[in-house]
Enzyme design. Structure first.
Site, short mmCIF file in Angstrom:
data_model
loop_
_atom_site.label_atom_id
_atom_site.label_comp_id
_atom_site.label_asym_id
_atom_site.label_seq_id
_atom_site.Cartn_x
_atom_site.Cartn_y
_atom_site.Cartn_z
N SER A 54 40.79 8.72 -63.73
CA SER A 54 40.57 9.67 -64.64
C SER A 54 39.18 10.28 -64.66
O SER A 54 38.36 10.01 -63.99
CB SER A 54 40.88 9.03 -66.25
OG SER A 54 42.20 8.42 -66.14
N SER B 225 46.55 9.99 -64.09
CA SER B 225 44.96 10.50 -64.47
C SER B 225 44.86 10.88 -65.92
O SER B 225 45.76 11.66 -66.49
CB SER B 225 44.73 11.41 -63.50
OG SER B 225 43.13 11.56 -63.87
N ASP C 279 42.52 13.09 -68.06
CA ASP C 279 41.66 14.17 -67.78
C ASP C 279 41.50 14.95 -69.11
O ASP C 279 42.16 16.10 -69.49
CB ASP C 279 42.27 15.29 -66.63
CG ASP C 279 42.64 14.65 -65.44
OD1 ASP C 279 41.88 13.54 -64.88
OD2 ASP C 279 43.66 14.80 -64.95
#
Length: 368
Positions: A246, A284, A286
Site C-alpha cells: 500500500s 493495495s 492507496d
C-alpha cells in the site's frame, strides 16, 4: 551536502544523483517547507533471525505529522481525502469528508498498530496543556510491514506514538527506513518514508506544496523513474515478488484552498503514483489526504462568529495540481533512494535500490 541532496543522517537523496526532476523545490524539499508543518518519528529496530511472535525481529515505527505544529494543535485545517484503492485504513476520514476539516495530527504506522496510533493520539491531545476539546476523531493510517517485521507482536505502544508526536519538528526530514516506514518495501526495493516539495506561483503569489509518503507497494517490473523502466533492468532478489502492499500520501499546502479544492488535489496524487509505475493493485491500500494551513485566523475563530477566508480561484488551480503530482512522484522515488538494504524476520532481505546501476540505466536512456 544540502538538505536537497542528503537527509539529516547523511543518506543520499535523489537530487544528489542529479536526476532531473521538474519543478522548483522548497528550502528542504520536504513537507515541512509548508510553514508550520512539523514531522516526528519513532523507529523500532530490534532483534534478528527467526520470527518469534511477540519477541521479534522488530522493524516498525510511527510517523507523526502536526499540520500546524505544536502551537496550533487546536486549530483545524481545510482538508479532504481520496482513496484510489481501498485495501487499507485511514481513520477519521468520514468526519473530514463531512466537515471539510482536519482537526487532529496525522499518524502513520503498520497495519496492526493503526488502532493504537489513533487511540494514543487521542490521549496525547487530551493531555496536552490547554487543549480543551473533549472528543476527537484522529487520523491514523497504515501499510503492511509483515514481510520484515513481527507485525503480530504488536510492538508499537502508546508511548511510541506519543514520542513521535512530541518529537515533531520543522526543517529537514529524515527519510527511508524510519518511523512508520521502517519495515516497508517499494517496488521490491527497500521503501518507507519519502518527502518532497514544490514552490509555485498562483495568481501572482508564491505558495508551497509538500508531500510525505509511506511507500510499500508495487512490483519490481513496474518501477519507473522519470519515464525510464528501471525495474525491468534491475531484476533479482525480490523479497515480496507479488502485487501487494500500500501507499499513504499526505499533501500539505499553504495555498488558501477550500475542502472541495483539496479533494481535487487529493485526486491528482495517483498521477504522481502512476508516474513511478504504480497501478493500484487489488490488494493495495492507496489512500491520500490533502490539507491547507491557510486561513488560520478564520479557523481559530470561535463558534458563533462568521469566518472570512481567502480561496484560490478555480481557474487558477492548475499550478497546484502540477506541484502535487511532482512532489508525490519525487517523494516516492526518494523513499527508495534515501534508503539501505534491511534484513528482517527469518532473514528476509529487502535490497536497496542500487545508485550506481540506476545512474547507468538513466544514462542509457538519455535521462542524465
Amino acid at each position: 551536502m544540502t538538505s536537497h541532496h542528503a537527509t539529516p543522517s547523511g543518506k543520499t537523496r535523489a537530487r544528489a544523483l542529479k536526476l532531473p526532476f521538474p519543478g522548483e523545490p522548497g528550502e528542504n524539499n520536504a513537507i515541512t517547507d509548508v510553514a508550520g508543518v512539523e514531522v516526528g518519528v519513532t523507529t523500532l529496530i530490534t532483534g534478528e533471525g527467526k520470527l518469534v511472535v511477540g519477541q521479534g525481529p522488530v522493524r516498525t515505527g510511527v510517523t507523526a505529522i502536526l499540520p500546524r505544529g505544536h502551537h496550533g494543535v487546536q486549530i483545524p485545517c481545510a482538508a479532504a481525502s481520496y482513496s484510489l484503492n481501498g485495501n487499507g485504513e485511514m481513520t477519521g476520514t468520514i468526519w473530514i469528508e463531512e466537515s471539510g476539516e482536519l482537526q487532529t495530527p496525522i499518524t502513520i504506522t503498520n497495519t496492526n498498530s493503526c488502532g493504537i496510533a489513533r487511540d494514543a493520539t487521542s490521549q496525547w491531545l487530551f493531555r496536552k496543556a490547554g487543549y480543551v476539546q473533549d472528543w476527537g476523531l484522529p487520523v491514523a493510517a497504515e501499510t503492511f510491514d509483515g514481510d520484515l517485521n513481527d507485525i503480530n507482536g504488536f510492538h508499537v505502544k502508546a508511548e511510541h506514538v506519543i514520542q513521535a508526536l512530541d518529537s515533531a519538528r520543522g526543517g529537514p526530514v529524515e527519510q527511508g527506513s524510519v518511523g512508520g516506514g521502517t519495515g516497508m518495501i517499494c517496488y521490491d526495493f527497500k521503501g518507507g518514508n519519502g518527502t518532497a516539495s514544490r514552490v509555485v506561483k498562483v495568481a501572482g503569489r508564491s505558495y508551497t506544496v509538500g508531500a510525505l509518503v509511506q511507500s510499500n507497494f508495487g512490483t519490481r517490473r513496474e518501477c519507473t523513474i522519470l519515464g525510464v523502466p528501471v525495474g525491468q533492468h534491475l531484476s533479482g532478489r525480490e523479497l515480496r515478488g507479488k502485487p501487494a502492499g500500500s501507499i499513504i500520501v499526505i499533501i500539505a499546502t499553504d495555498a488558501p484552498l477550500e475542502a472541495h479544492q483539496l479533494k481535487r488535489l487529493a485526486r491528482r496524487m495517483p498521477i504522481g503514483l502512476a508516474r513511478t509505475g504504480g497501478i493500484g493493485h487489488n490488494s493495495s491500500g492507496d489512500i491520500f489526504l490533502a490539507f491547507s494551513t491557510a486561513n488560520e485566523e478564520a479557523f481559530a475563530a470561535p463558534s458563533g462568529q462568521l469566518r472570512r477566508m481567502e480561496a484560490v480561484a478555480t481557474g487558477d488551480i492548475d499550478p497546484l495540481f502540477e506541484a502535487t503530482i511532482e512532489a508525490t512522484e519525487e517523494a516516492i522515488i526518494d523513499s527508495m533512494i534515501a534508503n539501505q538494504t534491511m534484513v528482517g524476520r527469518d532473514g528476509n532481505t529487502s535490497v536497496a535500490l542500487p545508485h550506481d546501476r540506476l545512474i547507468d540505466i538513466m544514462k542509457k536512456f538519455g535521462r542524465m
